[in-house]
Design a protein around this motif. Structure first.
Motif, mmCIF file in Angstrom:
data_model
loop_
_atom_site.group_PDB
_atom_site.id
_atom_site.type_symbol
_atom_site.label_atom_id
_atom_site.label_comp_id
_atom_site.label_asym_id
_atom_site.label_seq_id
_atom_site.Cartn_x
_atom_site.Cartn_y
_atom_site.Cartn_z
ATOM 1 N N SER A 67 2.509 -23.962 36.281
ATOM 2 C CA SER A 67 1.813 -23.732 35.014
ATOM 3 C C SER A 67 0.344 -24.113 35.121
ATOM 4 O O SER A 67 -0.530 -23.396 34.620
ATOM 5 N N LEU A 70 -1.406 -21.416 37.150
ATOM 6 C CA LEU A 70 -1.605 -20.203 36.355
ATOM 7 C C LEU A 70 -2.698 -20.389 35.318
ATOM 8 O O LEU A 70 -3.509 -19.485 35.072
ATOM 9 N N PHE A 71 -2.737 -21.557 34.710
ATOM 10 C CA PHE A 71 -3.786 -21.842 33.736
ATOM 11 C C PHE A 71 -5.158 -21.839 34.400
ATOM 12 O O PHE A 71 -6.113 -21.268 33.865
ATOM 13 N N SER A 73 -6.079 -20.251 37.196
ATOM 14 C CA SER A 73 -6.471 -18.891 37.568
ATOM 15 C C SER A 73 -6.794 -18.063 36.331
ATOM 16 O O SER A 73 -7.719 -17.240 36.350
ATOM 17 N N GLY A 74 -6.090 -18.279 35.231
ATOM 18 C CA GLY A 74 -6.419 -17.590 33.985
ATOM 19 C C GLY A 74 -7.799 -17.962 33.477
ATOM 20 O O GLY A 74 -8.559 -17.096 33.005
ATOM 21 N N MET A 75 -8.161 -19.225 33.598
ATOM 22 C CA MET A 75 -9.492 -19.660 33.180
ATOM 23 C C MET A 75 -10.569 -19.050 34.075
ATOM 24 O O MET A 75 -11.650 -18.699 33.604
ATOM 25 N N HIS A 76 -10.279 -18.900 35.363
ATOM 26 C CA HIS A 76 -11.231 -18.247 36.266
ATOM 27 C C HIS A 76 -11.469 -16.801 35.834
ATOM 28 O O HIS A 76 -12.608 -16.339 35.777
ATOM 29 N N PHE A 77 -10.379 -16.083 35.534
ATOM 30 C CA PHE A 77 -10.525 -14.689 35.115
ATOM 31 C C PHE A 77 -11.272 -14.584 33.781
ATOM 32 O O PHE A 77 -12.115 -13.712 33.608
ATOM 33 N N TYR A 78 -10.957 -15.470 32.848
ATOM 34 C CA TYR A 78 -11.660 -15.472 31.569
ATOM 35 C C TYR A 78 -13.149 -15.734 31.785
ATOM 36 O O TYR A 78 -13.994 -15.060 31.194
ATOM 37 N N ASN A 79 -13.456 -16.695 32.630
ATOM 38 C CA ASN A 79 -14.859 -17.025 32.920
ATOM 39 C C ASN A 79 -15.578 -15.838 33.553
ATOM 40 O O ASN A 79 -16.723 -15.543 33.207
ATOM 41 N N LYS A 81 -14.901 -12.665 33.211
ATOM 42 C CA LYS A 81 -15.035 -11.545 32.286
ATOM 43 C C LYS A 81 -16.004 -11.830 31.142
ATOM 44 O O LYS A 81 -16.778 -10.968 30.758
#
Length: 95
Positions: A67, A70-71, A73-79, A81
């Motif tokens: 978890s 995943l959090f 990597s999700g923050m990396h993608f959000y950053n 974009k």
């Protein structure tokens, strides 16, 4: 309880080092302070779970490190974009 080979422990430490560099560079290029804090928090949480496993601290489910990863990597993608800009107008500083 089966002891994991040394190579897996070294790979975990190498992963932590590389992920810290990725977070550090992402934070330098991010314009959103909240995202910067969440990136470092996610890395610290992942670091805690991996080091806990390496040092055989207390027994946790595999759900927690996955978890945290995943959090992060999700923050990396959000950053990438929404918050990776050359000027402060393309990413709202308050959100």
């Amino acid at each position: 309880h089966i002891e994991s080979p040394l190579i897996w422990k070294l790979l975990n430490l190498m992963f932590l080092f590389i992920s810290f560099i990725a977070v550090f560079k992402s934070v330098k290029n991010s314009t959103n302070k909240r995202v910067q804090n969440l990136l470092f928090s996610a890395w610290a949480l992942l670091c805690f779970f991996i080091l806990n496993e390496l040092l055989e601290g207390f027994e946790l489910s595999d759900f927690y490190p996955y978890s945290a990863a995943l959090f992060l990597s999700g923050m990396h993608f959000y950053n990438l974009k929404y918050c990776n800009c050359n000027d402060s107008e393309c990413c709202d500083q308050k959100t």
